[in-house]
Design a protein around this motif. Sequence first.
Motif, PDB file in Angstrom:
ATOM      1  N   GLY A  17      -6.411  27.938  15.335  1.00 35.92           N
ATOM      2  CA  GLY A  17      -6.704  27.635  16.696  1.00 35.92           C
ATOM      3  C   GLY A  17      -7.146  28.949  18.065  1.00 35.92           C
ATOM      4  N   ILE A  18      -8.239  29.319  18.604  1.00 34.36           N
ATOM      5  CA  ILE A  18      -8.971  29.922  18.889  1.00 34.36           C
ATOM      6  C   ILE A  18      -8.827  30.578  20.583  1.00 34.36           C
ATOM      7  CG2 ILE A  18     -11.096  30.223  19.566  1.00 34.36           C
ATOM      8  CD1 ILE A  18     -11.819  28.688  18.134  1.00 34.36           C
ATOM      9  N   ASP A  19      -7.809  31.612  20.403  1.00 35.68           N
ATOM     10  CA  ASP A  19      -7.506  31.902  21.852  1.00 35.68           C
ATOM     11  C   ASP A  19      -7.932  31.868  23.106  1.00 35.68           C
ATOM     12  OD1 ASP A  19      -4.885  32.289  23.277  1.00 35.68           O
ATOM     13  OD2 ASP A  19      -5.360  34.948  23.707  1.00 35.68           O
ATOM     14  N   PHE A  20      -7.885  31.294  24.127  1.00 37.00           N
ATOM     15  CA  PHE A  20      -9.246  31.402  24.794  1.00 37.00           C
ATOM     16  C   PHE A  20      -8.643  31.299  26.797  1.00 37.00           C
ATOM     17  CE2 PHE A  20     -13.074  28.220  26.778  1.00 37.00           C
ATOM     18  CZ  PHE A  20     -13.473  28.890  25.475  1.00 37.00           C
ATOM     19  N   GLU A  42     -14.746  35.946  15.696  1.00 36.23           N
ATOM     20  CA  GLU A  42     -14.520  35.229  15.148  1.00 36.23           C
ATOM     21  C   GLU A  42     -14.651  34.078  14.268  1.00 36.23           C
ATOM     22  OE1 GLU A  42     -10.403  36.312  18.520  1.00 36.23           O
ATOM     23  OE2 GLU A  42     -11.316  33.943  18.200  1.00 36.23           O
ATOM     24  N   VAL A  43     -15.416  33.345  14.458  1.00 31.43           N
ATOM     25  CA  VAL A  43     -15.973  32.100  14.163  1.00 31.43           C
ATOM     26  C   VAL A  43     -16.539  32.243  12.394  1.00 31.43           C
ATOM     27  CG1 VAL A  43     -17.354  29.892  14.213  1.00 31.43           C
ATOM     28  CG2 VAL A  43     -15.896  30.551  15.738  1.00 31.43           C
ATOM     29  N   MET A  44     -17.879  33.284  13.110  1.00 30.43           N
ATOM     30  CA  MET A  44     -18.443  34.258  11.311  1.00 30.43           C
ATOM     31  C   MET A  44     -17.715  34.165  10.536  1.00 30.43           C
ATOM     32  SD  MET A  44     -21.425  32.760  12.960  1.00 30.43           S
ATOM     33  CE  MET A  44     -22.130  33.947  11.358  1.00 30.43           C
ATOM     34  N   SER A  86      -2.231  37.209   9.317  1.00 32.46           N
ATOM     35  CA  SER A  86      -3.249  36.964  10.460  1.00 32.46           C
ATOM     36  C   SER A  86      -3.702  35.846   9.800  1.00 32.46           C
ATOM     37  CB  SER A  86      -4.369  37.894   9.265  1.00 32.46           C
ATOM     38  OG  SER A  86      -4.086  37.982   8.389  1.00 32.46           O
ATOM     39  N   ALA A  87      -5.426  35.094  10.161  1.00 31.66           N
ATOM     40  CA  ALA A  87      -5.973  33.536  10.041  1.00 31.66           C
ATOM     41  C   ALA A  87      -6.477  34.049   8.004  1.00 31.66           C
ATOM     42  CB  ALA A  87      -7.229  33.944  10.582  1.00 31.66           C
ATOM     43  N   SER A  88      -6.676  35.460   7.351  1.00 35.87           N
ATOM     44  CA  SER A  88      -7.075  35.841   6.927  1.00 35.87           C
ATOM     45  C   SER A  88      -5.926  35.338   5.570  1.00 35.87           C
ATOM     46  CB  SER A  88      -7.583  36.352   6.343  1.00 35.87           C
ATOM     47  OG  SER A  88      -8.241  37.383   4.938  1.00 35.87           O
ATOM     48  N   GLN A 101     -16.708  36.416  26.233  1.00 33.64           N
ATOM     49  CA  GLN A 101     -15.002  35.666  25.389  1.00 33.64           C
ATOM     50  C   GLN A 101     -16.512  35.073  24.543  1.00 33.64           C
ATOM     51  OE1 GLN A 101     -11.391  33.246  26.528  1.00 33.64           O
ATOM     52  NE2 GLN A 101     -12.777  31.932  27.220  1.00 33.64           N
ATOM     53  N   LEU A 102     -17.104  34.503  24.624  1.00 32.14           N
ATOM     54  CA  LEU A 102     -17.880  33.230  23.345  1.00 32.14           C
ATOM     55  C   LEU A 102     -18.458  34.618  22.265  1.00 32.14           C
ATOM     56  CD1 LEU A 102     -19.522  30.232  23.121  1.00 32.14           C
ATOM     57  CD2 LEU A 102     -21.306  31.959  24.333  1.00 32.14           C
TER      58      LEU A 102
END
Length: 433
Positions: free
Chosen positions: A101-104, A129-131, A83-85, A122-123
């Motif tokens: 990487g942010i999945d888009f 995720e960013v927060m 995981s990112a964490s 999506q936004l």
Amino acid sequence: MTILHRLKTHFVIAVLVLFSPCLFAKAIHVEVAKASDGGYVLTRAGKHYVVKGAGADGADLKTLKAHGANSVRTWSIDGGAYSASELLDKAHELGMTVSLGIDFARERHGFDYDDSSAVAAQLKRVKAEVMKYKDHPALLTWFIGNELNFDFTNPKVYDAVNQTAEMIKSVDPHHPTTTTMAGFDKKAMDAITQRATSLDFISFQLYADVVNLPKYIKSYGYTGPYMITEWGAVGHWEVHKTKWGAPVETTSSEKASNYAKSYLKAIQPHAKQVIGNYVFLWGQKQERTSTWYGMFLDSGERTEAVDVMQYIWTGRWPENRTPRVSPIGLDGKVAFDNVYLFMGDKYEATLNAVDPDKDPLTFKWEIRKESTATQVGGDKEEVPEIVDGLIKDTSAQKIEFEAPKTPGAYRLYAYVYDGNGNAAHANIPFFVK
């Protein structure tokens, strides 16, 4: 609050701090800055930060750092082995950084960037995720999508990228944003430079063609900062194909030479604009073959590309070097000769290998059906099955084998091991009549 409750509270906090060392840490400011020579640099905590990076999914970061790297990149927040964490915490403990990487969503997978509701959803997902990770001290940059230009027709994808970059700037002023591009794509460059102006830099992903990237950049007239976020082996779309369409893969030694050439021609001399790079792939994956892009075998052994990257990152070669190999000879031919075999007939194959440290070498051979994958852009592929019982002695340096009794396309693989965690590999496609 009773004394007992206070003690319980302090104990919980102590446990959280012990097992989550970054829980109360603050973001480290990263930015793209103008350099005194007129170029650009990436700075972290006010100091020039030279990215010595690798694309890695589930890799042992201690090993990566030991070879001289200081950063890793991902392709999605939680889609990898860690995981990112977990990844951010592991990196922070080692003094490394992570470009997340942010999945888009991709047009080629059916996403419609004319659908304003889907784009808004999506936004919203990306903002959450960013927060969650924006204040982690190991975070370096945000990668908004991966190779969104691959087969794209609707330039509104880059409106969505820009909207995301603006959102990130509003909630996270400490970490620059980029999007990655497959190859050098003029149509995508036009869309990015006109529509995604809130990005801090652009990222390119090229393989054999990376040596031409500086020429493409100059011809286009782009003078801003950029990263090269995937580079390494020669791509399976860039090589000679047999008459039946099988791509001819280079050996592990030839791959290592291409890593060195790519760095010396496309990265090192262009530091005014190249603010960082991530080599591909510190790990292993199936993409046309299981050996094409990974710098390790699926059994964990290092290949010669690891030696090259350690030298690039540290200026020192490993104490024990990997074996070197030449292409496989099959029935007196090489892959470029379009090797046709007859069902059930017997053939010989040879492999020349040397070890720089004169370590005793062992060998392994196998035959697999040729991959029929048509995926693009690194999408997941199935590993072709092994065809057992055809090779007389799979551990010999020179082998005799029987051609499969079913017509079709196959590939013969050879692996060489030095007993010290290093290996080399080669393969040759053939067609059975």
